[in-house]
Design a protein around this motif. Structure first.
Motif, short mmCIF file in Angstrom:
data_model
loop_
_atom_site.label_atom_id
_atom_site.label_comp_id
_atom_site.label_asym_id
_atom_site.label_seq_id
_atom_site.Cartn_x
_atom_site.Cartn_y
_atom_site.Cartn_z
N ALA A 193 0.82 -1.21 0.00
CA ALA A 193 0.00 0.00 0.00
C ALA A 193 0.86 1.26 0.00
O ALA A 193 1.69 1.46 0.89
N GLY A 194 0.67 2.09 -1.02
CA GLY A 194 1.40 3.34 -1.12
C GLY A 194 2.81 3.23 -1.65
O GLY A 194 3.52 4.24 -1.72
N ALA A 195 3.23 2.03 -2.04
CA ALA A 195 4.59 1.85 -2.54
C ALA A 195 4.77 2.58 -3.86
O ALA A 195 3.90 2.56 -4.73
N ASP A 196 5.92 3.22 -4.02
CA ASP A 196 6.25 3.98 -5.22
C ASP A 196 6.97 3.07 -6.21
O ASP A 196 8.17 3.20 -6.44
N VAL A 197 6.23 2.13 -6.78
CA VAL A 197 6.78 1.16 -7.72
C VAL A 197 6.37 1.55 -9.13
O VAL A 197 5.20 1.76 -9.41
N ASP A 198 7.35 1.66 -10.02
CA ASP A 198 7.11 2.05 -11.41
C ASP A 198 6.78 0.80 -12.22
O ASP A 198 7.64 -0.05 -12.46
N LEU A 199 5.51 0.65 -12.63
CA LEU A 199 5.08 -0.52 -13.39
C LEU A 199 5.35 -0.33 -14.87
O LEU A 199 5.08 0.73 -15.43
N TRP A 200 5.86 -1.39 -15.51
CA TRP A 200 6.09 -1.44 -16.94
C TRP A 200 5.43 -2.70 -17.50
O TRP A 200 5.34 -3.72 -16.82
N ILE A 201 4.99 -2.63 -18.75
CA ILE A 201 4.58 -3.82 -19.48
C ILE A 201 5.73 -4.20 -20.41
O ILE A 201 6.28 -3.35 -21.12
N LEU A 202 6.09 -5.48 -20.40
CA LEU A 202 7.13 -5.99 -21.28
C LEU A 202 6.50 -6.84 -22.38
O LEU A 202 5.40 -7.36 -22.21
N GLY A 203 7.21 -6.99 -23.49
CA GLY A 203 6.67 -7.83 -24.54
C GLY A 203 7.65 -8.09 -25.65
O GLY A 203 8.67 -7.40 -25.79
N SER A 204 7.32 -9.11 -26.44
CA SER A 204 8.07 -9.41 -27.66
C SER A 204 7.10 -9.65 -28.82
O SER A 204 7.49 -10.18 -29.84
N SER A 205 5.84 -9.24 -28.61
CA SER A 205 4.81 -9.37 -29.64
C SER A 205 3.93 -8.13 -29.57
O SER A 205 4.25 -7.16 -28.87
N LEU A 206 2.79 -8.17 -30.22
CA LEU A 206 1.90 -7.01 -30.25
C LEU A 206 0.99 -6.94 -29.03
O LEU A 206 0.42 -5.89 -28.73
N TYR A 207 0.82 -8.05 -28.33
CA TYR A 207 -0.11 -8.09 -27.21
C TYR A 207 0.28 -7.08 -26.13
O TYR A 207 -0.54 -6.29 -25.66
N GLY A 208 1.55 -7.12 -25.72
CA GLY A 208 2.00 -6.22 -24.67
C GLY A 208 1.89 -4.76 -25.08
O GLY A 208 1.57 -3.90 -24.26
N ALA A 209 2.15 -4.48 -26.35
CA ALA A 209 2.04 -3.10 -26.84
C ALA A 209 0.62 -2.58 -26.68
O ALA A 209 0.39 -1.44 -26.26
N GLN A 210 -0.35 -3.42 -27.02
CA GLN A 210 -1.75 -3.02 -26.92
C GLN A 210 -2.17 -2.82 -25.47
O GLN A 210 -2.88 -1.86 -25.14
N LEU A 211 -1.74 -3.72 -24.59
CA LEU A 211 -2.12 -3.61 -23.18
C LEU A 211 -1.47 -2.39 -22.54
O LEU A 211 -2.13 -1.64 -21.80
N ALA A 212 -0.19 -2.17 -22.80
CA ALA A 212 0.49 -1.00 -22.24
C ALA A 212 -0.17 0.28 -22.70
O ALA A 212 -0.34 1.23 -21.91
N ALA A 213 -0.56 0.33 -23.96
CA ALA A 213 -1.24 1.51 -24.50
C ALA A 213 -2.58 1.72 -23.81
O ALA A 213 -2.95 2.84 -23.44
N MET A 214 -3.33 0.65 -23.64
CA MET A 214 -4.66 0.74 -23.03
C MET A 214 -4.58 1.22 -21.58
O MET A 214 -5.40 2.02 -21.14
N LEU A 215 -3.57 0.75 -20.83
CA LEU A 215 -3.44 1.10 -19.42
C LEU A 215 -2.63 2.38 -19.20
O LEU A 215 -2.52 2.85 -18.07
N GLY A 216 -2.05 2.92 -20.26
CA GLY A 216 -1.26 4.14 -20.13
C GLY A 216 0.02 3.92 -19.34
O GLY A 216 0.45 4.78 -18.56
N LEU A 217 0.67 2.75 -19.57
CA LEU A 217 1.90 2.40 -18.86
C LEU A 217 3.09 2.46 -19.81
O LEU A 217 2.93 2.32 -21.02
N PRO A 218 4.28 2.62 -19.28
CA PRO A 218 5.48 2.53 -20.13
C PRO A 218 5.64 1.10 -20.64
O PRO A 218 5.21 0.13 -20.00
N TYR A 219 6.29 0.98 -21.81
CA TYR A 219 6.38 -0.30 -22.50
C TYR A 219 7.82 -0.57 -22.90
O TYR A 219 8.50 0.30 -23.45
#
Length: 326
Positions: free
Chosen positions: A156-182
Motif C-alpha cells: 500500500a502506497g509503494a512507489d513502484v514504477d510498473l512497466w509492461i514488457l513484450g516481444s509481440s503485439l499483445y503487450g504493446a496493446q495492453l500497455a497503451a490501453m493502461l497508459g503504462l510505459p512499455y
C-alpha cells in the motif's frame, strides 16, 4: 543523450557458481551506477543452469544493497508464474528498503514448459489469460486498495514504477490501453519491434502514470577497444543464443575466435536476426550502431543486454558505451 539502462541475466559462467554470479552482478550494478546508467534490471528465468536470477526479488535486494542511486527492477517478472498478491508484497517491500528506486516490469509469457508449470503447481496457460486483470490488481494494491477485501500492507502506497514488457503485439496493446510505459525485448525477438512500437504510440491512452507514451527498446551491445576484440567477446553471447535456440542451454562459455565460421547456415541465420539489433565493436562503431537504432525506433530509452565471460570486460563495455555517447 538518450537514457541507457542495463539488463542482467545474472549469468553463471562455466566453471563458476551461483554465488559468484550474484557477486559479479552486484559489482556490475555498481559500475553501471557509477557510469550513469538509469536502471539495472534483472530478468526472471527458471530451471536454467546458466542463469541465477530466478528468485528475482531476492536478487534485486542484493543489487539494491550494493548500490545507492540507480533504479533497480525486474525486466521482468513473468506474472503467470506468480500470485499477484505475493508480487505486490515483494515489490512493496523492495520499495520500503530502497525508496523511489523500484521498477516492476511485467511479462505475460510463462517462459516455461509443462515441467515448470508442475513444479510451480500452477496452470500457467490459464493464468496467462488473466494477465490484464492481474496487472490492474497490482496497480490497485500499490494504490492501497484492499482487493477482494484483503489488504497488502507492504504494498500500500509503494512507489513502484510498473512497466509492461513484450516481444509481440499483445503487450504493446495492453500497455497503451493502461497508459503504462512499455519495453520491447528486441534483443532476442526483433521481428515485431517496429510494429509494436507503432501500435503502442498510436493507441496510447493517457493515465495517472503517464500523459504520453514511453517506449524502451532492448539492444545487444558489446564495446571494446577494437572491433575485432568486441566481436571476439560477443561470441560468448552468440554461443548462448545458438545453444538456447537449439534446445541445449547451459552455462556461459568462454569466447571463441572466428566462432561464426564454425556454424552451419541455419545457426548463422539465427545469429543474423540477433545481430540486426546489436551494436558490437569499438566505441565509434557502437555509437554509430546505437544512433542508427535510435533513429529507427525513436525510442525514449534503451536497455542494453550483453554479458561477457570475463565480468571485467562487461563492465568496461558499459563504461566505453556510455563514454561513446556523451
Amino acid at each position: 543523450m538518450i537514457p541507457l539502462s542495463v539488463l542482467d541475466l545474472v549469468p553463471v559462467r562455466e566453471g563458476g557458481t551461483v554465488a559468484e554470479a550474484l557477486a559479479e552482478s552486484a559489482r556490475t550494478a555498481r559500475a553501471a551506477e557509477k557510469a550513469g546508467y538509469a536502471r539495472y534490471w534483472v530478468a526472471e528465468h527458471h530451471g536454467m543452469d546458466g542463469i541465477a536470477g530466478g528468485a528475482t526479488s531476492v536478487v534485486l535486494a542484493h543489487i539494491g544493497h550494493a548500490t545507492s542511486t540507480i533504479r533497480i527492477g525486474a525486466g521482468g517478472i513473468m506474472l503467470p508464474n506468480h500470485n499477484p498478491y505475493v508480487i505486490a508484497e515483494q515489490f512493496g517491500t523492495l520499495d520500503a528498503l530502497f525508496p523511489g528506486r523500484i521498477d516492476l516490469g511485467l511479462g505475460r509469457a510463462a517462459g516455461a514448459d509443462g515441467r515448470l508449470a508442475y513444479a510451480l503447481r500452477k496452470d500457467i496457460v490459464k493464468a496467462s489469460e488473466a494477465f490484464p486483470q492481474d496487472v490492474v490488481e497490482l496497480q490497485a494494491r500499490f494504490s492501497g486498495e484492499a482487493v477482494s477485501g484483503v489488504a497488502a500492507p507492504q504494498a500500500a502506497g509503494a512507489d513502484v514504477d510498473l512497466w509492461i514488457l513484450g516481444s509481440s503485439l499483445y503487450g504493446a496493446q495492453l500497455a497503451a490501453m493502461l497508459g503504462l510505459p512499455y519495453a520491447f525485448a528486441s534483443h532476442f525477438a526483433p521481428a515485431m519491434l517496429d510494429q509494436a512500437a507503432a501500435i503502442y504510440r498510436e493507441r496510447f491512452q493517457p493515465s495517472e502514470v503517464r500523459d504520453k507514451p514511453h517506449f524502451m527498446a532492448a539492444i545487444n551491445v558489446i564495446a571494446a577497444d577494437t572491433d575485432e576484440e568486441a566481436q571476439f567477446l560477443a561470441s560468448t553471447n552468440e554461443q548462448a543464443f545458438v545453444a538456447l535456440r537449439s534446445g541445449s542451454p547451459g552455462r556461459m562459455k568462454p569466447p571463441i575466435r572466428n566462432y561464426r565460421e564454425t556454424l552451419p547456415a541455419g545457426a548463422l541465420t539465427m545469429l543474423d536476426q540477433m545481430r540486426s539489433v546489436s551494436a558490437i565493436g569499438s566505441p565509434e562503431t557502437v555509437r554509430e550502431g546505437i544512433d542508427a537504432f535510435v533513429r529507427r525506433t525513436q525510442a525514449d530509452e534503451l536497455i542494453i543486454s550483453g554479458s561477457t565471460y570475463d565480468p571485467e570486460a562487461q563492465r568496461q563495455s558499459l563504461q566505453l558505451t556510455m563514454d561513446a555517447l556523451k
